[in-house]
Design an enzyme around this catalytic site. Structure first.
Site, short mmCIF file in Angstrom:
data_model
loop_
_atom_site.label_atom_id
_atom_site.label_comp_id
_atom_site.label_asym_id
_atom_site.label_seq_id
_atom_site.Cartn_x
_atom_site.Cartn_y
_atom_site.Cartn_z
N LYS A 49 0.78 -1.32 0.01
CA LYS A 49 0.07 0.04 0.05
C LYS A 49 0.92 1.24 0.12
O LYS A 49 0.70 2.10 -0.84
CB LYS A 49 -1.07 -0.24 1.17
CG LYS A 49 -2.12 -0.94 0.97
CD LYS A 49 -2.73 -1.31 2.35
CE LYS A 49 -3.90 -2.23 2.30
NZ LYS A 49 -4.53 -2.78 3.41
N GLN A 93 -4.46 -1.80 9.52
CA GLN A 93 -4.47 -3.12 8.91
C GLN A 93 -4.99 -3.86 9.79
O GLN A 93 -4.62 -4.08 10.97
CB GLN A 93 -2.95 -3.38 8.62
CG GLN A 93 -2.75 -4.61 7.64
CD GLN A 93 -3.32 -4.73 6.52
OE1 GLN A 93 -3.17 -3.51 5.89
NE2 GLN A 93 -3.99 -5.35 6.26
N ASP A 116 -10.97 2.79 4.10
CA ASP A 116 -11.29 1.44 3.92
C ASP A 116 -12.89 1.40 3.80
O ASP A 116 -13.52 0.57 3.46
CB ASP A 116 -10.79 0.48 5.21
CG ASP A 116 -9.51 -0.17 5.01
OD1 ASP A 116 -9.25 -0.35 3.72
OD2 ASP A 116 -8.99 -0.54 5.98
#
Ligand code: NAP
Length: 274
Positions: A49, A93, A116
């Site tokens: 990422k 994460q 997200d």
């Protein structure tokens, strides 16, 4: 003839669009990724990422915490990042260690920085049909892939296998939003094989071989979200590609299908500044 949906090619195209978009912004977006513990897979995802963000001109910072970090410490860091105007996106994460309440952490992130798309406000907006600040990356990436190949969704019967908060549920919502008739299946669904046979579009997000030979309707679209190491150590998906693909009109490979689309979609989200 079966068309293999090229996630790598489409994701490159999206990343170029994101790069152009970032160049035109008056501020540089700044994505902060929080990594807890030393899960090797999580570390690979986070590095990927970070690297991709930098390639498209998005500043990215990884904040690492040891596995024993307390929930309070994590929540306090998120609050600090929420209040920092130079930070435009925050991503924690997953998975988190068991002593940390994942839902509390997700809820602590400002919905306007929740790249997200997992915050209950963004999930709720999607559910009631209001534009969320962010759509979850994987289902959004799948919709982008379908659109790129001009695959119609409206009026189609879409069968989504899996009901996780990160893939299955938002996927079903997004297909519904695009006027598909959606069936969501999970581990308690009886007659899964019969249901799959009625699908125009199958999206499988399970993590084991679930879509096998002769299960899909002729000329269907099969999207394989699953990705895990098979017995031979190679990456594989939920779909028995060699046997299923001849029946399909479109199918995604694993790897090279949904995976690259997810990262491109996350970068698209990370280029949004509220
Ligand atoms: P998850 O949270 O473990 O959810 C799996 C879902 O599959 C659950 O809803 C479960 O049902 C359902 N399921 C399990 N066995 C089943 C069966 N026999 N029949 C029907 N449904 C069954 O997984 P996830 O996070 O959604 O991820 C799913 C897969 O996608 C994993 O392989 C993951 O690595 C992969 N993934 C890939 C990407 C990408 O970018 N390519 C992104 C995210 C995830 P219950 O709810 O009833 O338990």
């Amino acid at each position: 003839m079966t068309v293999i949906l090229d996630g790598k090619k489409v994701s490159s195209k999206i990343l170029s669009i994101v790069k152009e978009r970032v160049e035109k912004l008056s501020i540089t977006p700044h994505l902060v990724v929080i990594l807890v513990g030393d899960n090797p897979a999580s570390r690979i995802y986070v590095n990927n990422k970070k690297k991709t963000a930098e390639e498209v001109g998005i500043k990215s910072t990884v904040i690492e915490f040891g596995v024993n970090v307390t929930e309070e410490e994590l929540l306090s860091k998120i609050e600090e990042l929420n209040n920092d105007k130079s930070v435009t996106g925050i991503l924690v994460q997953l998975p988190l260690p068991e002593h940390i309440d994942k839902n509390k952490v997700i809820e602590a992130i400002s919905p306007q920085k929740d790249v997200d798309g997992f915050h209950p406000l963004n999930v709720g907006k999607l559910a009631v049909g209001i534009e969320p600040y962010f759509y979850p990356a994987t289902p959004q990436g799948i919709i982008m892939l379908l659109d790129e190949y001009n695959i119609g969704i409206e009026g189609k019967h879409a069968v989504v296998i899996g009901r996780s908060n990160i893939v299955g549920k938002p996927m079903s919502q997004m297909l519904l939003k695009r006027n598909a008739t959606v069936t969501t299946c999970h581990s308690y669904t009886p007659n899964l094989d019969e249901i799959i046979k009625t699908a125009d579009i199958v999206v499988s997000a399970v993590g084991k071989k679930i879509v096998r030979c002769k299960m899909v309707k002729k000329n269907s679209v099969v999207i394989d979200v699953g990705i895990y190491k098979g017995a031979d150590g190679k990456l594989t998906g939920d779909v028995d590609f060699d046997f299923v693909s001849p029946s399909c009109e479109f199918i995604t490979p694993v790897p090279g299908g949904v995976g690259p689309m997810t990262i491109a979609s996350l970068m698209y989200n990370s280029s949004k500044v509220y």
